[in-house]
Design a protein around this motif. Sequence first.
Motif, PDB file in Angstrom:
ATOM      1  N   ALA A  16       0.837  -1.207   0.000  1.00 16.81           N
ATOM      2  CA  ALA A  16       0.000   0.000   0.000  1.00 16.81           C
ATOM      3  C   ALA A  16       0.868   1.251   0.000  1.00 16.81           C
ATOM      4  CB  ALA A  16      -0.934  -0.001   1.207  1.00 16.81           C
ATOM      5  N   ALA A  37      -5.170   2.559   3.295  1.00 18.57           N
ATOM      6  CA  ALA A  37      -5.053   1.767   2.060  1.00 18.57           C
ATOM      7  C   ALA A  37      -4.735   0.303   2.363  1.00 18.57           C
ATOM      8  CB  ALA A  37      -3.983   2.360   1.159  1.00 18.57           C
ATOM      9  N   ALA A  38      -4.022   0.053   3.458  1.00 18.60           N
ATOM     10  CA  ALA A  38      -3.674  -1.316   3.843  1.00 18.60           C
ATOM     11  C   ALA A  38      -4.734  -1.961   4.721  1.00 18.60           C
ATOM     12  CB  ALA A  38      -2.335  -1.322   4.572  1.00 18.60           C
TER      13      ALA A  38
END
Length: 188
Positions: A16, A37-38
């Motif tokens: 990410a 995002a992760a």
Amino acid sequence: MVTPRTLRTRARILDAALDLFERQGYDATTVNQIAEAADVTPMTFFRHFATKDAVLVTDPYDPLIAEAVAAQPADLPPLERTRRGLLAALGDITPTEDATARRRVALVARSPSLRAAVAVGTDATQEAIVERLVGDGVERLDAAIATSACLAATTTALLAWGSAPGDVTLSDLVRRALAHLAPAGAAS
């Protein structure tokens, strides 16, 4: 203990972060954006990486490199032991790790602010190798000189690799760099 789940989470955070750094730039990317995002919390991010720059400049290889140096014949000069150990450690890099490392290196090479972080990471690697050599009876100064020379060559190759053609591997460049430190007539 490092569990498979821990490794998967770390890899997800790394992927990410690399995607965001490549898309919007290192400086414009925040830890919160990487965590989101992760699909982890910022706290989880910091359990895996102490800082944002650590995503790009730290790796789990220091103990492996130190072990590879220690595995070389003790009767070799410290420079040759270190050189051979680094070459041996290269053999353990998988194609997936190689691809991820290239992304990391390309980002570091484009960001002058990260070069200082590379130096800190190199210091940790140097200390791990020096301690192994000293533990085997090498004088600390000799161990530090040998290690510094090999890591300077390796770091130069690593930073050049970020802008090298896609078919050039990290191993190719590190082997070339370390060949300059080989004794006359030694195999590279």
